[in-house]
Design a protein around this motif. Structure first.
Motif, PDB file in Angstrom:
ATOM      1  N   HIS A 106      40.648 -19.756 -14.686  1.00 33.17           N
ATOM      2  CA  HIS A 106      39.326 -19.127 -14.750  1.00 33.17           C
ATOM      3  C   HIS A 106      38.834 -19.064 -16.194  1.00 33.17           C
ATOM      4  O   HIS A 106      39.622 -18.939 -17.130  1.00 33.17           O
ATOM      5  CB  HIS A 106      39.370 -17.700 -14.175  1.00 33.17           C
ATOM      6  CG  HIS A 106      39.726 -17.639 -12.729  1.00 33.17           C
ATOM      7  ND1 HIS A 106      41.039 -17.633 -12.294  1.00 33.17           N
ATOM      8  CD2 HIS A 106      38.950 -17.596 -11.613  1.00 33.17           C
ATOM      9  CE1 HIS A 106      41.058 -17.576 -10.977  1.00 33.17           C
ATOM     10  NE2 HIS A 106      39.805 -17.558 -10.538  1.00 33.17           N
ATOM     11  N   SER A 107      37.511 -19.134 -16.348  1.00 28.28           N
ATOM     12  CA  SER A 107      36.897 -19.026 -17.666  1.00 28.28           C
ATOM     13  C   SER A 107      35.551 -18.334 -17.523  1.00 28.28           C
ATOM     14  O   SER A 107      34.859 -18.520 -16.516  1.00 28.28           O
ATOM     15  CB  SER A 107      36.716 -20.414 -18.289  1.00 28.28           C
ATOM     16  OG  SER A 107      36.022 -20.319 -19.517  1.00 28.28           O
ATOM     17  N   HIS A 108      35.182 -17.521 -18.521  1.00 27.51           N
ATOM     18  CA  HIS A 108      33.887 -16.841 -18.470  1.00 27.51           C
ATOM     19  C   HIS A 108      32.734 -17.830 -18.637  1.00 27.51           C
ATOM     20  O   HIS A 108      31.607 -17.547 -18.260  1.00 27.51           O
ATOM     21  CB  HIS A 108      33.812 -15.764 -19.559  1.00 27.51           C
ATOM     22  CG  HIS A 108      33.840 -16.321 -20.947  1.00 27.51           C
ATOM     23  ND1 HIS A 108      35.006 -16.709 -21.568  1.00 27.51           N
ATOM     24  CD2 HIS A 108      32.844 -16.579 -21.826  1.00 27.51           C
ATOM     25  CE1 HIS A 108      34.729 -17.165 -22.773  1.00 27.51           C
ATOM     26  NE2 HIS A 108      33.425 -17.108 -22.962  1.00 27.51           N
ATOM     27  N   GLN A 109      33.024 -18.993 -19.229  1.00 30.36           N
ATOM     28  CA  GLN A 109      32.036 -20.075 -19.305  1.00 30.36           C
ATOM     29  C   GLN A 109      32.664 -21.323 -18.712  1.00 30.36           C
ATOM     30  O   GLN A 109      33.805 -21.665 -19.040  1.00 30.36           O
ATOM     31  CB  GLN A 109      31.636 -20.357 -20.747  1.00 30.36           C
ATOM     32  CG  GLN A 109      30.696 -21.555 -20.889  1.00 30.36           C
ATOM     33  CD  GLN A 109      30.688 -22.163 -22.265  1.00 30.36           C
ATOM     34  OE1 GLN A 109      30.251 -21.550 -23.214  1.00 30.36           O
ATOM     35  NE2 GLN A 109      31.202 -23.384 -22.370  1.00 30.36           N
ATOM     36  N   TYR A 137      27.914 -19.213 -16.416  1.00 34.43           N
ATOM     37  CA  TYR A 137      28.623 -18.059 -16.985  1.00 34.43           C
ATOM     38  C   TYR A 137      28.901 -17.014 -15.910  1.00 34.43           C
ATOM     39  O   TYR A 137      28.010 -16.664 -15.132  1.00 34.43           O
ATOM     40  CB  TYR A 137      27.782 -17.428 -18.099  1.00 34.43           C
ATOM     41  CG  TYR A 137      27.360 -18.401 -19.168  1.00 34.43           C
ATOM     42  CD1 TYR A 137      28.095 -18.558 -20.330  1.00 34.43           C
ATOM     43  CD2 TYR A 137      26.210 -19.179 -19.003  1.00 34.43           C
ATOM     44  CE1 TYR A 137      27.705 -19.458 -21.311  1.00 34.43           C
ATOM     45  CE2 TYR A 137      25.814 -20.086 -19.973  1.00 34.43           C
ATOM     46  CZ  TYR A 137      26.565 -20.219 -21.125  1.00 34.43           C
ATOM     47  OH  TYR A 137      26.181 -21.122 -22.077  1.00 34.43           O
ATOM     48  N   ARG A 138      30.131 -16.513 -15.885  1.00 37.53           N
ATOM     49  CA  ARG A 138      30.490 -15.402 -15.009  1.00 37.53           C
ATOM     50  C   ARG A 138      31.514 -14.519 -15.717  1.00 37.53           C
ATOM     51  O   ARG A 138      32.296 -14.998 -16.542  1.00 37.53           O
ATOM     52  CB  ARG A 138      31.068 -15.908 -13.677  1.00 37.53           C
ATOM     53  CG  ARG A 138      30.056 -16.677 -12.843  1.00 37.53           C
ATOM     54  CD  ARG A 138      30.628 -17.125 -11.506  1.00 37.53           C
ATOM     55  NE  ARG A 138      29.716 -18.050 -10.825  1.00 37.53           N
ATOM     56  CZ  ARG A 138      29.985 -18.660  -9.687  1.00 37.53           C
ATOM     57  NH1 ARG A 138      31.139 -18.445  -9.067  1.00 37.53           N
ATOM     58  NH2 ARG A 138      29.109 -19.487  -9.147  1.00 37.53           N
ATOM     59  N   ARG A 139      31.524 -13.261 -15.343  1.00 37.38           N
ATOM     60  CA  ARG A 139      32.406 -12.304 -16.019  1.00 37.38           C
ATOM     61  C   ARG A 139      33.810 -12.362 -15.430  1.00 37.38           C
ATOM     62  O   ARG A 139      34.330 -11.408 -14.868  1.00 37.38           O
ATOM     63  CB  ARG A 139      31.828 -10.899 -15.910  1.00 37.38           C
ATOM     64  CG  ARG A 139      30.528 -10.717 -16.684  1.00 37.38           C
ATOM     65  CD  ARG A 139      29.931  -9.341 -16.494  1.00 37.38           C
ATOM     66  NE  ARG A 139      30.841  -8.293 -16.921  1.00 37.38           N
ATOM     67  CZ  ARG A 139      30.632  -6.996 -16.742  1.00 37.38           C
ATOM     68  NH1 ARG A 139      29.528  -6.595 -16.121  1.00 37.38           N
ATOM     69  NH2 ARG A 139      31.485  -6.114 -17.165  1.00 37.38           N
ATOM     70  N   ASP A 140      34.441 -13.519 -15.587  1.00 32.04           N
ATOM     71  CA  ASP A 140      35.822 -13.702 -15.140  1.00 32.04           C
ATOM     72  C   ASP A 140      36.781 -13.420 -16.286  1.00 32.04           C
ATOM     73  O   ASP A 140      36.449 -13.622 -17.461  1.00 32.04           O
ATOM     74  CB  ASP A 140      36.047 -15.132 -14.640  1.00 32.04           C
ATOM     75  CG  ASP A 140      35.480 -15.371 -13.256  1.00 32.04           C
ATOM     76  OD1 ASP A 140      35.415 -14.406 -12.470  1.00 32.04           O
ATOM     77  OD2 ASP A 140      35.097 -16.518 -12.958  1.00 32.04           O
ATOM     78  N   GLN A 141      37.965 -12.980 -15.955  1.00 30.13           N
ATOM     79  CA  GLN A 141      39.023 -12.838 -16.948  1.00 30.13           C
ATOM     80  C   GLN A 141      39.605 -14.225 -17.212  1.00 30.13           C
ATOM     81  O   GLN A 141      40.024 -14.914 -16.296  1.00 30.13           O
ATOM     82  CB  GLN A 141      40.123 -11.895 -16.428  1.00 30.13           C
ATOM     83  CG  GLN A 141      39.686 -10.450 -16.279  1.00 30.13           C
ATOM     84  CD  GLN A 141      39.362  -9.800 -17.612  1.00 30.13           C
ATOM     85  OE1 GLN A 141      40.009 -10.068 -18.623  1.00 30.13           O
ATOM     86  NE2 GLN A 141      38.363  -8.929 -17.622  1.00 30.13           N
ATOM     87  N   ASP A 142      39.607 -14.649 -18.483  1.00 30.74           N
ATOM     88  CA  ASP A 142      40.117 -15.977 -18.806  1.00 30.74           C
ATOM     89  C   ASP A 142      41.610 -16.076 -18.529  1.00 30.74           C
ATOM     90  O   ASP A 142      42.402 -15.248 -19.008  1.00 30.74           O
ATOM     91  CB  ASP A 142      39.848 -16.303 -20.276  1.00 30.74           C
ATOM     92  CG  ASP A 142      38.369 -16.522 -20.560  1.00 30.74           C
ATOM     93  OD1 ASP A 142      37.573 -16.381 -19.617  1.00 30.74           O
ATOM     94  OD2 ASP A 142      38.030 -16.843 -21.704  1.00 30.74           O
ATOM     95  N   SER A 148      24.668 -17.975 -13.327  1.00 30.20           N
ATOM     96  CA  SER A 148      26.031 -18.004 -12.793  1.00 30.20           C
ATOM     97  C   SER A 148      26.315 -19.291 -12.033  1.00 30.20           C
ATOM     98  O   SER A 148      27.426 -19.514 -11.571  1.00 30.20           O
ATOM     99  CB  SER A 148      26.265 -16.795 -11.877  1.00 30.20           C
ATOM    100  OG  SER A 148      25.272 -16.754 -10.859  1.00 30.20           O
TER     101      SER A 148
END
Length: 342
Positions: free
Chosen positions: A203-206, A194-199, A167
């Motif tokens: 914000h981006s998951h990567q 990497y994080r479990r964000d809503q794009d 992360s």
């Protein structure tokens, strides 16, 4: 048939052959299994032993001569084809060449290159590590034991209870400290996280980070501020200033949020900076004593600082990009804007 007549006939027909196809049709008539020369060999059964020997030598000589004639003619026809092809495909070297469109460096790659150029000129080394990490390196050795509430600050992609997609690039710092075993360190660690964000637009998951770590004797917050000020000027412009505000991160103490003077108004106040004149860009601080101990360092002898730069964040500020998703859309129209970026 007279042997000499066969050679004479072959020469006449070869002189009239104008293509490889003509040659291919002609050759079996004389050198094939049922060709004229083979037929001569079949007549040897009617001869005496002495005559056979003499006749066989003569036939073999004629056969060798015929093969040479066909081979020479084949080479001649091939040379002719090559000459005709070259004549048709002649290139005028004085004509201007075709200009092909050159590609461009991706803006995120350009930012990383700029950071590496800056920090390596200051004596830093570039360190790398795996994107698939252990919980120990990604959290526990960074002063985030299991159950620590600060883990809620980020939502992580776990593969199983022990393995995860990193992360942050901080595990590279941990690996380097364990490898150096108490020796001074001066590194930056660019890479994917990497994080479990809503794009969405911000914000981006990567995403990408470039973290820095400096450990040695008598390292202070002043050293940290100097390293970050040079970064701000290199990436965002020579006129930029920074300020440090108190914050909290488990792996640094004291911790700070770092603001840079607004890239739009230059610090005067505008809608972009909410009239404050400053924009938050990264987090940093002095390495927590617990982290130093867990990684084999004596806090009484060695001190240091760490910082984490969001590559997308500062690239968006530099170029005025308002949607992080543009970086990953592969839209050539977007990328072409950065063709001349240096």
């Amino acid at each position: 048939m007279d042997l000499e007549l066969i050679i004479k006939e072959i020469k006449e027909k070869l002189s009239n052959a104008s293509s490889l196809q003509d040659l291919a049709a002609l050759k079996p008539l004389y050198l094939g299994k049922k060709g004229a020369i083979s037929q001569l060999m079949s007549n040897m059964k009617n001869l005496s032993i002495e005559e056979r020997k003499t006749f066989g030598q003569q036939v073999n000589a004629i056969k060798t001569e015929a093969e040479d004639l066909f081979k020479t003619k084949e080479q001649e026809l091939n040379d002719k084809l090559v000459s005709e092809k070259l004549a048709k495909e002649t290139i005028d070297v004085t004509m201007p060449g075709v200009k092909f469109a050159a590609g461009s460096i991706h803006p995120l790659s350009q930012t990383i290159m700029d950071l590496e150029e800056l920090y390596t000129s200051m004596g830093y080394e570039v360190a790398e590590g795996p994107e698939l990490e252990t919980d120990e390196y990604c959290f526990e050795k960074l002063n985030l034991p299991k159950g620590h509430p600060a883990r809620d600050m980020q939502d992580t992609f776990y593969i199983n209870p022990e393995w995860l997609l990193r992360s942050q690039t901080s595990p590279v710092q941990v690996r380097t400290m364990l490898e150096k075993k108490g020796k001074p360190i001066q590194i930056i660690c660019p890479g994917k996280t990497y994080r479990r964000d809503q794009d969405d637009a911000t914000h981006s998951h990567q995403f990408m980070q470039c973290e820095g770590l400096v450990l040695g004797k008598n390292i202070t917050m002043a050293d940290l501020k100097g390293a970050l000020l040079e970064m701000a000027k290199k990436i965002l412009g020579d006129d930029k200033e920074i300020r440090l505000r108190p914050s909290f991160f488990p792996f640094t103490e004291p911790s700070v949020e770092v603001d840079v003077s607004c890239v739009k108004c230059g610090g005067k106040g505008c809608s972009m900076c909410k009239n404050s004149g400053w924009i938050e860009v990264l987090g940093a601080g002095m390495v927590n004593d617990n982290v130093l101990r867990m990684c084999g360092y004596d806090p009484k002898e060695i001190q240091g600082f760490a910082f984490g730069i969001g590559i997308e964040r500062i690239t968006m500020l530099k170029y005025g990009i308002d949607d992080i998703r543009n970086f990953y859309s592969n839209d050539i129209r977007f990328l072409k804007q950065f063709k001349e970026t240096k």
